[in-house]
Scaffold this active site. Sequence first.
Site, PDB file in Angstrom:
ATOM      1  N   GLU A 132       0.719  -1.128  -0.104  1.00  0.00           N
ATOM      2  CA  GLU A 132       0.053  -0.129  -0.016  1.00  0.00           C
ATOM      3  C   GLU A 132       1.013   1.203  -0.098  1.00  0.00           C
ATOM      4  OE1 GLU A 132       0.215  -2.507   2.023  1.00  0.00           O
ATOM      5  OE2 GLU A 132      -1.721  -3.026   3.202  1.00  0.00           O
ATOM      6  N   CYS A 184       0.118   0.617   7.763  1.00  0.00           N
ATOM      7  CA  CYS A 184      -0.371   1.133   6.292  1.00  0.00           C
ATOM      8  C   CYS A 184      -1.815   1.902   6.309  1.00  0.00           C
ATOM      9  CB  CYS A 184      -0.587  -0.147   5.516  1.00  0.00           C
ATOM     10  SG  CYS A 184       1.087  -0.800   4.844  1.00  0.00           S
ATOM     11  N   TRP A 239      15.587 -38.302 -17.355  1.00  0.00           N
ATOM     12  CA  TRP A 239      14.635 -37.261 -16.833  1.00  0.00           C
ATOM     13  C   TRP A 239      13.226 -38.004 -16.900  1.00  0.00           C
ATOM     14  CZ3 TRP A 239      16.430 -33.749 -13.746  1.00  0.00           C
ATOM     15  CH2 TRP A 239      17.609 -33.315 -13.898  1.00  0.00           C
ATOM     16  N   ARG A 279      17.981 -22.708 -10.443  1.00  0.00           N
ATOM     17  CA  ARG A 279      18.798 -22.335 -11.469  1.00  0.00           C
ATOM     18  C   ARG A 279      18.188 -21.147 -12.217  1.00  0.00           C
ATOM     19  NH1 ARG A 279      20.211 -27.563 -10.377  1.00  0.00           N
ATOM     20  NH2 ARG A 279      18.665 -28.728 -11.445  1.00  0.00           N
ATOM     21  N   SER A 307      20.146 -39.787   9.142  1.00  0.00           N
ATOM     22  CA  SER A 307      20.290 -40.246  10.393  1.00  0.00           C
ATOM     23  C   SER A 307      21.454 -40.521  10.774  1.00  0.00           C
ATOM     24  CB  SER A 307      19.463 -41.356  10.613  1.00  0.00           C
ATOM     25  OG  SER A 307      18.068 -41.301  10.110  1.00  0.00           O
ATOM     26  N   GLY A 328      13.033 -38.929  -1.447  1.00  0.00           N
ATOM     27  CA  GLY A 328      12.602 -39.944  -2.432  1.00  0.00           C
ATOM     28  C   GLY A 328      11.270 -40.591  -1.851  1.00  0.00           C
TER      29      GLY A 328
HETATM   30  N1  NAP Z   1      11.068 -38.565  -9.867  1.00  0.00           N
HETATM   31  C1  NAP Z   1      11.282 -37.977  -8.632  1.00  0.00           C
HETATM   32  O1  NAP Z   1      10.508 -36.914  -8.562  1.00  0.00           O
HETATM   33  C2  NAP Z   1      12.380 -38.339  -7.716  1.00  0.00           C
HETATM   34  C3  NAP Z   1      12.678 -37.359  -6.553  1.00  0.00           C
HETATM   35  C4  NAP Z   1      13.373 -37.595  -5.685  1.00  0.00           C
HETATM   36  C5  NAP Z   1      14.182 -38.966  -5.682  1.00  0.00           C
HETATM   37  N2  NAP Z   1      13.882 -39.667  -6.707  1.00  0.00           N
HETATM   38  C6  NAP Z   1      14.610 -41.286  -6.891  1.00  0.00           C
HETATM   39  O2  NAP Z   1      14.098 -41.867  -5.662  1.00  0.00           O
HETATM   40  C7  NAP Z   1      15.264 -42.622  -5.180  1.00  0.00           C
HETATM   41  C8  NAP Z   1      15.884 -42.267  -3.883  1.00  0.00           C
HETATM   42  O3  NAP Z   1      14.995 -42.285  -3.003  1.00  0.00           O
HETATM   43  P1  NAP Z   1      14.812 -43.364  -1.548  1.00  0.00           P
HETATM   44  O4  NAP Z   1      13.482 -43.668  -1.412  1.00  0.00           O
HETATM   45  O5  NAP Z   1      15.804 -44.517  -1.897  1.00  0.00           O
HETATM   46  O6  NAP Z   1      15.517 -42.457  -0.494  1.00  0.00           O
HETATM   47  P2  NAP Z   1      15.064 -41.192   0.012  1.00  0.00           P
HETATM   48  O7  NAP Z   1      13.616 -41.160   0.404  1.00  0.00           O
HETATM   49  O8  NAP Z   1      15.593 -40.047  -0.480  1.00  0.00           O
HETATM   50  O9  NAP Z   1      15.933 -41.178   1.505  1.00  0.00           O
HETATM   51  C9  NAP Z   1      15.622 -42.317   2.443  1.00  0.00           C
HETATM   52  C10 NAP Z   1      16.524 -42.157   3.663  1.00  0.00           C
HETATM   53  O10 NAP Z   1      16.507 -40.962   4.518  1.00  0.00           O
HETATM   54  C11 NAP Z   1      16.889 -41.290   5.797  1.00  0.00           C
HETATM   55  N3  NAP Z   1      15.827 -40.866   6.784  1.00  0.00           N
HETATM   56  C12 NAP Z   1      16.266 -40.334   7.840  1.00  0.00           C
HETATM   57  N4  NAP Z   1      15.181 -39.880   8.726  1.00  0.00           N
HETATM   58  C13 NAP Z   1      14.227 -40.524   8.015  1.00  0.00           C
HETATM   59  C14 NAP Z   1      12.750 -40.555   8.226  1.00  0.00           C
HETATM   60  N5  NAP Z   1      12.233 -39.703   9.374  1.00  0.00           N
HETATM   61  N6  NAP Z   1      11.995 -40.771   7.432  1.00  0.00           N
HETATM   62  C15 NAP Z   1      12.483 -41.361   6.076  1.00  0.00           C
HETATM   63  N7  NAP Z   1      13.735 -41.365   5.847  1.00  0.00           N
HETATM   64  C16 NAP Z   1      14.765 -40.874   6.852  1.00  0.00           C
HETATM   65  C17 NAP Z   1      16.978 -42.905   5.932  1.00  0.00           C
HETATM   66  O11 NAP Z   1      18.227 -43.287   5.959  1.00  0.00           O
HETATM   67  P3  NAP Z   1      19.054 -43.207   7.244  1.00  0.00           P
HETATM   68  O12 NAP Z   1      18.246 -44.090   8.304  1.00  0.00           O
HETATM   69  O13 NAP Z   1      20.347 -43.732   6.848  1.00  0.00           O
HETATM   70  O14 NAP Z   1      19.110 -41.722   7.483  1.00  0.00           O
HETATM   71  C18 NAP Z   1      16.435 -43.420   4.411  1.00  0.00           C
HETATM   72  O15 NAP Z   1      16.828 -44.572   4.154  1.00  0.00           O
HETATM   73  C19 NAP Z   1      16.308 -42.453  -6.319  1.00  0.00           C
HETATM   74  O16 NAP Z   1      16.233 -43.511  -7.083  1.00  0.00           O
HETATM   75  C20 NAP Z   1      15.838 -40.934  -6.898  1.00  0.00           C
HETATM   76  O17 NAP Z   1      16.408 -40.871  -8.224  1.00  0.00           O
HETATM   77  C21 NAP Z   1      12.851 -39.278  -7.740  1.00  0.00           C
HETATM   78 ZN    ZN Z   2       1.160  -2.889   5.938  1.00  0.00          ZN
END
Ligand code: NAP
Ligand code: ZN
Length: 362
Positions: A51, A83, A169, A206, A220, A293
């Site tokens: 404003e 304001c 991708w 980016r 962890s 993930g």
């Molecule tokens: N297409 C997409 O949008 C996309 C996006 C992202 C990833 N990806 C793919 O997903 C895959 C990786 O994912 P992921 O499922 O294997 O791993 P993630 O979800 O990225 O990581 C999981 C890890 O995080 C740690 N963690 C710590 N605290 C946690 C909690 N409270 N809850 C859950 N996890 C916790 C654990 O390992 P610790 O116990 O050792 O800490 C667990 O194994 C890859 O292949 C990647 O390319 C795809």
């Molecule tokens: Zn204001």
Amino acid sequence: MDEIYMRRAIELAKKGEGWCHPNPLVGAVIVKNKKIIAEGYHARYGDLHAERNALKNAAEPVDGGTLYCTLEPCCHTGKQPPCTEAIIKAGIKKVYVGSSDPNPLVAGKGIRMLKEAGIEVVEGFLKDECDLLNDIFFHYIRKNEPYVIMKYAMTADGKIATESGRSKWITGEKARNEVQKLRHRCMGIMVGIGTVLADDPMLNCRLEGGCSPVRIIVDSKLRIPKESQIVKTAAEYRTIVAAASENEEKSYFLKNRGIEVWQLSGSDGRVDLSRLMKRLGEEKIDSVLIEGGAILNSSALSTGIVDEVDVFIAPKVFGGRGRSPVEGNGADDPSEAYRFEFIEERSVGEDILIRYRAVGGK
Ligand SMILES: NC(=O)c1ccc[n+]([C@@H]2O[C@H](COP(=O)([O-])OP(=O)(O)OC[C@H]3O[C@@H](n4cnc5c(N)ncnc54)[C@H](OP(=O)(O)O)[C@@H]3O)[C@@H](O)[C@H]2O)c1
Ligand SMILES: [Zn+2]
């Protein structure tokens, strides 16, 4: 015409996206004799409010004019003087307000002050459209915890990676650019250590002139590789590693690189996501984008920290046993599903984006 002016104010408000955290996005337009004579928006945290910006930018005297403002004008002194005072002093005669102030201590007071000064006020004008600007602010101001968006890109058969874990991708260039906008819009970005190990991402924004989010790695056991992109670029981007076990040597190494190591152990020995959100809120991080993930996505949903789910769907099928967006312990019966409400659907290049609000469940 009133709607056109308010929609212009909404457009202006969006210009502040990514820069106003943890303040709201606000736009303002002043009209006199059916002509826009001033425009303003809240451009950056600490800067003039929309404003006052509009009043300052006026091309001619604003007295007798009408103000269109996407959010109820403030009436308290924060980083900027109120304001309402400036609006009254400037001689504005009518004010259209979109959203009302969500802070229960303030709500309605700004409007009352304007009315008491003899200004005609139209409340809730294009309220739904104005409210959409500030999902993040409304949530943060009420809960003091970040608004969490879980985003993933999947194929038409619901895979976020192939069986061997490859995911580059899935979507096209336009969708990937849209993700960059999300990174600009959110103050934090969070991934599990699995994603860092699989993809070695940078997690920055980016976009040209974009604002990179604070990077949060849920890890962890501090498995993050010393040579990862995240560690190598920690001096450039604020980086937090949330851990659940002491590892003095690794902690020392990471801290030396400028990384913050937060110990937030949960009852299952992993990072406690609820405590992590509270701590991020205390650090004034008002929004977090979860980019995977599948394991982190599952915990995020079961812990109830997810507010919005943004799904990009690519016109492709991987087949086989690729990764699903949400793993962990799934529902036993369809009635146990997590429930979402539809927000928006649109085409982004060859892909589709669907946005949902998470409403609990399971
Ligand atoms: N297409 C997409 O949008 C996309 C996006 C992202 C990833 N990806 C793919 O997903 C895959 C990786 O994912 P992921 O499922 O294997 O791993 P993630 O979800 O990225 O990581 C999981 C890890 O995080 C740690 N963690 C710590 N605290 C946690 C909690 N409270 N809850 C859950 N996890 C916790 C654990 O390992 P610790 O116990 O050792 O800490 C667990 O194994 C890859 O292949 C990647 O390319 C795809
Ligand atoms: Zn204001």
